[in-house]
Design a protein around this motif. Sequence first.
Motif, PDB file in Angstrom:
ATOM      1  N   THR A 412     -13.689  34.709  82.873  1.00 46.96           N
ATOM      2  CA  THR A 412     -13.893  35.475  81.658  1.00 46.96           C
ATOM      3  C   THR A 412     -13.046  36.738  81.705  1.00 46.96           C
ATOM      4  N   SER A 413     -12.749  37.281  80.531  1.00 45.78           N
ATOM      5  CA  SER A 413     -12.013  38.540  80.464  1.00 45.78           C
ATOM      6  C   SER A 413     -12.366  39.257  79.167  1.00 45.78           C
ATOM      7  N   TYR A 414     -12.290  40.565  79.210  1.00 45.21           N
ATOM      8  CA  TYR A 414     -12.430  41.402  78.023  1.00 45.21           C
ATOM      9  C   TYR A 414     -11.100  42.118  77.818  1.00 45.21           C
ATOM     10  N   ASP A 415     -10.507  41.920  76.639  1.00 50.29           N
ATOM     11  CA  ASP A 415      -9.182  42.454  76.342  1.00 50.29           C
ATOM     12  C   ASP A 415      -9.275  43.452  75.195  1.00 50.29           C
ATOM     13  N   ARG A 416      -8.597  44.599  75.356  1.00 48.90           N
ATOM     14  CA  ARG A 416      -8.641  45.644  74.333  1.00 48.90           C
ATOM     15  C   ARG A 416      -7.254  46.261  74.174  1.00 48.90           C
ATOM     16  N   ASN A 417      -6.860  46.466  72.932  1.00 49.02           N
ATOM     17  CA  ASN A 417      -5.581  47.100  72.633  1.00 49.02           C
ATOM     18  C   ASN A 417      -5.827  48.313  71.749  1.00 49.02           C
ATOM     19  N   SER A 418      -5.247  49.459  72.119  1.00 44.09           N
ATOM     20  CA  SER A 418      -5.435  50.703  71.368  1.00 44.09           C
ATOM     21  C   SER A 418      -4.082  51.333  71.067  1.00 44.09           C
ATOM     22  N   MET A 419      -3.867  51.717  69.807  1.00 44.84           N
ATOM     23  CA  MET A 419      -2.657  52.427  69.423  1.00 44.84           C
ATOM     24  C   MET A 419      -2.791  53.894  69.823  1.00 44.84           C
ATOM     25  N   SER A 420      -1.818  54.388  70.584  1.00 51.74           N
ATOM     26  CA  SER A 420      -1.836  55.797  70.972  1.00 51.74           C
ATOM     27  C   SER A 420      -0.834  56.621  70.180  1.00 51.74           C
ATOM     28  N   ASN A 421       0.122  55.947  69.500  1.00 50.16           N
ATOM     29  CA  ASN A 421       1.087  56.699  68.690  1.00 50.16           C
ATOM     30  C   ASN A 421       1.743  55.780  67.669  1.00 50.16           C
ATOM     31  N   VAL A 422       1.735  56.194  66.418  1.00 42.25           N
ATOM     32  CA  VAL A 422       2.455  55.504  65.348  1.00 42.25           C
ATOM     33  C   VAL A 422       3.264  56.552  64.595  1.00 42.25           C
ATOM     34  N   PHE A 423       4.580  56.392  64.582  1.00 35.86           N
ATOM     35  CA  PHE A 423       5.478  57.335  63.901  1.00 35.86           C
ATOM     36  C   PHE A 423       6.486  56.493  63.131  1.00 35.86           C
ATOM     37  N   LEU A 424       6.290  56.357  61.810  1.00 33.51           N
ATOM     38  CA  LEU A 424       7.096  55.466  60.991  1.00 33.51           C
ATOM     39  C   LEU A 424       7.642  56.212  59.773  1.00 33.51           C
ATOM     40  N   PRO A 425       8.907  56.592  59.776  1.00 30.03           N
ATOM     41  CA  PRO A 425       9.517  57.224  58.597  1.00 30.03           C
ATOM     42  C   PRO A 425       9.537  56.256  57.412  1.00 30.03           C
ATOM     43  N   GLN A 426       9.211  56.771  56.227  1.00 32.61           N
ATOM     44  CA  GLN A 426       9.187  55.965  55.013  1.00 32.61           C
ATOM     45  C   GLN A 426      10.422  56.251  54.162  1.00 32.61           C
ATOM     46  N   LYS A 427      10.759  55.300  53.303  1.00 27.61           N
ATOM     47  CA  LYS A 427      11.948  55.461  52.464  1.00 27.61           C
ATOM     48  C   LYS A 427      11.816  56.621  51.470  1.00 27.61           C
ATOM     49  N   ASN A 428      10.579  57.053  51.174  1.00 32.90           N
ATOM     50  CA  ASN A 428      10.392  58.189  50.272  1.00 32.90           C
ATOM     51  C   ASN A 428      10.468  59.526  50.999  1.00 32.90           C
ATOM     52  N   GLY A 429      10.820  59.505  52.300  1.00 39.15           N
ATOM     53  CA  GLY A 429      10.967  60.731  53.070  1.00 39.15           C
ATOM     54  C   GLY A 429       9.716  61.189  53.778  1.00 39.15           C
ATOM     55  N   SER A 430       8.595  60.488  53.590  1.00 39.95           N
ATOM     56  CA  SER A 430       7.361  60.840  54.287  1.00 39.95           C
ATOM     57  C   SER A 430       7.318  60.143  55.651  1.00 39.95           C
ATOM     58  N   ILE A 431       6.313  60.485  56.435  1.00 37.99           N
ATOM     59  CA  ILE A 431       6.143  59.898  57.761  1.00 37.99           C
ATOM     60  C   ILE A 431       4.718  59.376  57.887  1.00 37.99           C
ATOM     61  N   GLU A 432       4.599  58.109  58.246  1.00 37.99           N
ATOM     62  CA  GLU A 432       3.275  57.530  58.482  1.00 37.99           C
ATOM     63  C   GLU A 432       2.926  57.690  59.956  1.00 37.99           C
ATOM     64  N   THR A 433       1.769  58.271  60.227  1.00 43.57           N
ATOM     65  CA  THR A 433       1.295  58.426  61.602  1.00 43.57           C
ATOM     66  C   THR A 433      -0.117  57.870  61.691  1.00 43.57           C
ATOM     67  N   ARG A 434      -0.462  57.385  62.870  1.00 48.85           N
ATOM     68  CA  ARG A 434      -1.796  56.849  63.079  1.00 48.85           C
ATOM     69  C   ARG A 434      -2.117  56.911  64.564  1.00 48.85           C
ATOM     70  N   HIS A 435      -3.369  57.201  64.882  1.00 51.05           N
ATOM     71  CA  HIS A 435      -3.792  57.263  66.275  1.00 51.05           C
ATOM     72  C   HIS A 435      -5.186  56.651  66.397  1.00 51.05           C
ATOM     73  N   GLY A 436      -5.439  56.079  67.547  1.00 52.52           N
ATOM     74  CA  GLY A 436      -6.791  55.669  67.884  1.00 52.52           C
ATOM     75  C   GLY A 436      -7.235  54.314  67.381  1.00 52.52           C
ATOM     76  N   GLN A 437      -6.453  53.632  66.536  1.00 49.54           N
ATOM     77  CA  GLN A 437      -6.865  52.321  66.050  1.00 49.54           C
ATOM     78  C   GLN A 437      -6.865  51.318  67.197  1.00 49.54           C
ATOM     79  N   SER A 438      -7.890  50.477  67.289  1.00 51.35           N
ATOM     80  CA  SER A 438      -7.979  49.521  68.393  1.00 51.35           C
ATOM     81  C   SER A 438      -8.655  48.241  67.935  1.00 51.35           C
TER      82      SER A 438
END
Length: 694
Positions: A412-438
């Motif tokens: 058996t195994s328990y598997d977990r994935n967590s985002m520690s950094n999301v930095f995505l420039p958008q075509k409209n000049g904004s930046i999408e960031t996200r943290h902690g999603q798992s």
Amino acid sequence: MKHKFTTTAKKRPLASLVASLALGFLASTPASAATYDLGKIEKPNAIKSQSLASSITVSGDEIDERAYQNAADALKAAPGVFVQPPSSSRGEPGIGIRGYSATHVGLFVDGIPVHSIYDRQTDWGMFAANSLGAIEIQKGFVSPAYGLNALGGAVNLISKKPEKPLEARLRYGFVTNNEHQASVGVGTKQNEWYASADYSFVKRKSLNLSNKFTETPYETDKKNKKNSYYESHTFKAKVGFTPSDEHEYSLNFIYQKGKKGGLFNANSGGNWWEWPNYDKMTFYILGNSQLTEKLNLNTKLYYDSFYNKLISTGKLRENGTLRGGWTGGSLYDDYTVGLVETLGYQLTKDQLVEVGLNLRQDNHKNTNYNPDGSVTRYGNVESIDKLRDVTTSIFAKYSNRLNDIFRFSLSTSYDRNSMSNVFLPQKNGSIETRHGQSFDGWTLQGILYAALTDELTLHINAGKKNKLLTLKERYSEPWGGRTRNPNLSPESALNFEFGATFETKDMRFWGVAFDNELTDMLSSVPDETNSCVAGSGCSKLVNVKEGRSYGFEVGGGFEFLGGRVGVGASYAFTRKKVTNEKAGSFAVDGSRVTDYPEHQLNLNAFYKPFESLKFTANFMHQNGIYVVNSDSTKFVKNPSISTLELKADFTLSNVPNGLMLSAGVYNVLDRNNRYGDGYFMAGRRFLVSAEWKY
């Protein structure tokens, strides 16, 4: 041909034939002793063992003798394993196991995961086979120590370990059309240490198409397929220490440097893609310590990087010019660090408990470039994506030998994935960031073996496995036509398998049936909100509720005339369906899945008129597969694919340590095979080579 095969039954006279028949090959001598035990995920013993049809090992001697150049070549005749030669604009082979794609199959080197960090769309052809001691393939029951990305199975490329005070090897081969192959290796084994270094080189100017190919406005020269050049350099080094029989440690380094051209659709052209850099560097430390008589610790610590540059200079038109389409470049500069610790405790002579921890941090950086080489900008923001996630897997396994007939394993195994950094420039000049999603998932597997007689062995296994999402699946917007969906659920499957092996002194037959009940499969559907960057014709990935993959694999063979003649065969039937009628990118009419054959047949034979001369023949047939047509407007079914390969090896015994001269023919019948609609494969090609070993 030399093989090693893992089995739970007693050793028998045809042990060397067991593995080769499981692969659809034939063998006449035992496996090389130079297999690197530290590179194995598990060391089978009286308690731990793998099933005959689900765990297959190709030996290094088989790889050497058949002149396999890369991992993809060495897997192409394994039953239940589908290898598609480079047949798309990416110019790389595809791998599938029992209906699953390469993104569902784990690729490992000495137990270290080495798949592409961002999307797991790894070029298996870049992994040189010249210095491999073995390749292990697990399809049904997969060890939890492999960690993530083994929903469809796992392939472990195990390196060689020197066994003599001085070893050396030199090989050169030439394949039409203008392909050069070379490799050199040295190694030494001393009392308390060993070391080795290997270098391999492959360079191809172009592929030749079949003489039966009809030239098109996009593919105008059947002798030189457009942009089909390929070059690969691989350097490997290893230093190991064995201070005692209970302890072994090693430092390992692999550097791969490659470049290649993207392939074209002969009916519709496509973007002119080139990869001037397809480079990979892997450094890892392996250790095995017998801490006490009953307690064992196995350690794998690694760093793996991937530097991948793509350049597009326009779209190929009918008149041979490049205009329109996407122009510019994309650079992946990725790396990962990881640790796998496995602690084993021998409860009794018949019971073993293992617990482990698998940690991994993935780092992805993608820079987009304009045609002039400058970094693309969205207003004041440079187009540089940065993604980082951390994956944790905690696993345990219990194995018990009940008696001389029955033994079983539970894991058996328990598997977990967590985002520690999301930095995505958008075509409209904004930046999408996200943290902690798992997101997370559980794996639970069990397998039972029954050696009913000396001739008959049965096994049955059942389990639930999962696949956590890739960075690409969550955040990619290919060509601006797909809407991001980072809230997808992991894919999972309930796996069932039953297998049997019957073996006597003169023959062996085996078979296995499997059924995978799929849940939350990823599928591409139209995005009715049209919220992608393109603004129209959008799609997005969603989870499909249900699906199913099922089939069976059988094989057998025998040798006669004192081992001078051998024949063998294997057949695999695989069918995969999904219930979502809108799953356009995965299914035909909502049921038949594309890009995978239902029927695969392998036939093979060898003849040794005397000890220094050997002839081999290998035939492969696959029924036609469903693919998307050249205009991306409907599904079509390709013709069936058949290939015949012939090879002759002659050893000059009067040369010190022996010089082997070889000649062979690929695609003897010069079939005009194609996988993707409009992507035609190489025609008849000739091989000559010479190899010397010390």
